[in-house]
Design a protein around this motif. Structure first.
Motif, PDB file in Angstrom:
ATOM      1  N   ALA A 203      38.957  40.739  49.890  1.00 34.73           N
ATOM      2  CA  ALA A 203      37.809  41.509  49.395  1.00 34.73           C
ATOM      3  C   ALA A 203      38.042  41.977  47.961  1.00 34.73           C
ATOM      4  CB  ALA A 203      37.547  42.703  50.305  1.00 34.73           C
ATOM      5  N   ALA A 204      39.258  42.423  47.680  1.00 39.01           N
ATOM      6  CA  ALA A 204      39.581  42.893  46.327  1.00 39.01           C
ATOM      7  C   ALA A 204      39.522  41.753  45.322  1.00 39.01           C
ATOM      8  CB  ALA A 204      40.961  43.543  46.319  1.00 39.01           C
ATOM      9  N   ALA A 205      40.032  40.600  45.725  1.00 34.79           N
ATOM     10  CA  ALA A 205      40.001  39.440  44.825  1.00 34.79           C
ATOM     11  C   ALA A 205      38.563  38.988  44.568  1.00 34.79           C
ATOM     12  CB  ALA A 205      40.816  38.301  45.422  1.00 34.79           C
ATOM     13  N   SER A 206      37.766  38.959  45.618  1.00 38.60           N
ATOM     14  CA  SER A 206      36.369  38.544  45.472  1.00 38.60           C
ATOM     15  C   SER A 206      35.605  39.486  44.551  1.00 38.60           C
ATOM     16  CB  SER A 206      35.685  38.491  46.841  1.00 38.60           C
ATOM     17  OG  SER A 206      36.293  37.520  47.664  1.00 38.60           O
ATOM     18  N   ALA A 207      36.005  40.761  44.548  1.00 40.04           N
ATOM     19  CA  ALA A 207      35.354  41.746  43.676  1.00 40.04           C
ATOM     20  C   ALA A 207      35.918  41.725  42.258  1.00 40.04           C
ATOM     21  CB  ALA A 207      35.520  43.138  44.275  1.00 40.04           C
ATOM     22  N   GLY A 208      36.912  40.865  42.013  1.00 39.91           N
ATOM     23  CA  GLY A 208      37.472  40.754  40.673  1.00 39.91           C
ATOM     24  C   GLY A 208      38.482  41.824  40.323  1.00 39.91           C
ATOM     25  N   GLU A 209      39.039  42.493  41.334  1.00 44.43           N
ATOM     26  CA  GLU A 209      39.980  43.579  41.066  1.00 44.43           C
ATOM     27  C   GLU A 209      41.378  43.079  40.715  1.00 44.43           C
ATOM     28  OE1 GLU A 209      39.890  46.206  44.400  1.00 44.43           O
ATOM     29  OE2 GLU A 209      37.709  46.491  44.299  1.00 44.43           O
ATOM     30  N   ILE A 210      41.693  41.837  41.066  1.00 45.94           N
ATOM     31  CA  ILE A 210      42.978  41.216  40.721  1.00 45.94           C
ATOM     32  C   ILE A 210      42.715  39.831  40.150  1.00 45.94           C
ATOM     33  CG2 ILE A 210      44.503  42.470  42.302  1.00 45.94           C
ATOM     34  CD1 ILE A 210      44.033  40.315  44.381  1.00 45.94           C
ATOM     35  N   ASP A 211      43.705  39.307  39.438  1.00 49.41           N
ATOM     36  CA  ASP A 211      43.539  37.998  38.797  1.00 49.41           C
ATOM     37  C   ASP A 211      43.799  36.841  39.749  1.00 49.41           C
ATOM     38  OD1 ASP A 211      42.963  39.003  36.151  1.00 49.41           O
ATOM     39  OD2 ASP A 211      45.079  39.548  35.999  1.00 49.41           O
ATOM     40  N   LEU A 212      44.738  37.028  40.648  1.00 52.50           N
ATOM     41  CA  LEU A 212      45.086  35.983  41.602  1.00 52.50           C
ATOM     42  C   LEU A 212      45.192  36.575  43.003  1.00 52.50           C
ATOM     43  CD1 LEU A 212      48.018  34.093  39.792  1.00 52.50           C
ATOM     44  CD2 LEU A 212      45.675  33.258  40.070  1.00 52.50           C
ATOM     45  N   ALA A 213      44.819  35.795  43.992  1.00 51.30           N
ATOM     46  CA  ALA A 213      45.069  36.130  45.392  1.00 51.30           C
ATOM     47  C   ALA A 213      45.911  35.003  45.954  1.00 51.30           C
ATOM     48  CB  ALA A 213      43.763  36.253  46.167  1.00 51.30           C
ATOM     49  N   VAL A 214      47.026  35.356  46.581  1.00 54.63           N
ATOM     50  CA  VAL A 214      47.925  34.336  47.116  1.00 54.63           C
ATOM     51  C   VAL A 214      48.043  34.550  48.617  1.00 54.63           C
ATOM     52  CG1 VAL A 214      50.181  33.234  46.924  1.00 54.63           C
ATOM     53  CG2 VAL A 214      49.181  34.383  44.930  1.00 54.63           C
TER      54      VAL A 214
END
Length: 325
Positions: free
Chosen positions: A193-204
């Motif tokens: 959810a955080a990655a989809s919202a653009g809160e982090i650069d990468l999700a692994v």
């Protein structure tokens, strides 16, 4: 002679009193609903896999399968509840790759490894490194190049300190000569959810852990398998992206309390293997690039030993601890 006979009779009576609990568990199992603890929040890969298994196991074993989410401490809190549960075959836990590293990082852990017994390695899968679609990168090489130019400006999320994704990204930074910032989350659902919202650069995370966001809100840049997945032939591996020698796969498995009677463990193992063969379970997993395994408990135990050795080496070399981030 009568004294010896009396003693023998008393000893036999003692054994007969000690045995009923075990015998009842063997005869009556399952004795009511079976609890499967998912030690992560809803929406993560372990939770989704468990819910795929829920109906087939209910049909096979003839009792309700109750899924209980108990997140915390990288899965250790929920796992501890099963390690301390009665060994009657009514409680199990789904573990993820954090299981092998938690004993190295969490003191006190709340249980010992000997308190649990492997039942079945359910599946394995390569992880993906994905970026929000609004980010400019289309290749992992571009992310690495920016991380080299501007150290500690690229953020990457994982399901927690010491997770397989965290250890893999530590290895990546060493191999590529760059530095990124780790952002740990309490599970795959919150991280996705955080990655989809653009809160982090990468999700692994595994594809399952990314919750179907790849191709919509997230863009996959690389996969962590040694070779490309046939289902994602256009996504290069980390090795192909200029990170030599770095490969890893996520895994999911079931454990129960030590001391569960052997017939119960064997029946649960067989029920899991049968459930994994059903198209309603197998196809959704394979469609996401997950390799269904369905091993024996003995094979899962050997697998865990191998994974523990790898994780221990990285944790020690990188001096990773729960206060690392």
């Amino acid at each position: 002679m009568r004294t010896l006979t009396r003693r023998a009779a008393l000893a036999a009576a003692g054994l007969s009193l000690a045995a009923p609990a075990t015998l009842r568990a063997q005869r009556a199992w399952p004795d009511g609903p079976i609890r499967i603890v998912v030690p992560f929040p809803p929406g993560g890969s372990a939770d989704l896999l468990c819910r795929l298994l829920q109906n087939p196991l209910t049909q096979s074993l003839g009792v309700p399968i109750v899924i209980e989410n108990r997140p915390g401490a990288g899965g250790a809190m929920g796992t501890a509840t099963v390690a301390r549960a009665a060994p009657d075959g009514q409680s199990f836990v789904v573990v993820f790759d954090t299981h092998v590293v938690n004993p190295l990082l969490i003191k006190p852990l709340g249980y010992e490894e000997k308190d649990l017994r492997p039942v079945c390695l359910l599946a394995t899968a390569p992880m993906l490194a994905a970026t929000p679609v609004k980010r400019p990168w289309t290749r992992m090489e571009e992310v690495i190049a920016q991380a080299k130019k501007q150290p500690d400006t690229i953020t990457y999320g994982t399901i927690g300190v010491g997770s397989l994704a965290h250890l893999t990204m530590e290895r990546l930074q060493d191999a590529a000569g760059c530095k990124m910032v780790h952002v740990p989350y309490r599970g795959g659902g919150p991280m996705s959810a955080a990655a989809s919202a653009g809160e982090i650069d990468l999700a692994v995370a595994s594809v399952v852990g990314l919750g179907g966001q790849v191709g919509s809100t997230l863009r996959a840049l690389a996969q962590t398998g040694e070779t490309r997945s046939p289902l994602r032939p256009n996504i290069p591996t980390l090795i192909e992206s200029g990170v030599p020698g770095v490969a890893a796969k996520a895994f999911w498995g079931i454990l129960g309390p030590a001391g569960v009677p052997e017939p119960v463990m064997q029946r649960m193992e067989a029920a899991l293997q049968q459930a994994l063969q059903q198209p309603a379970v197998r196809k959704p997993l394979e469609d996401q690039g997950v390799d269904v395994v369905g091993s024996t408990g003995k094979a899962f135990a050997a697998f865990l030993e191998e994974q523990e050795a790898i994780s221990s080496r990285v944790v020690q070399e990188k001096k990773i601890s729960m206060s690392s981030d």
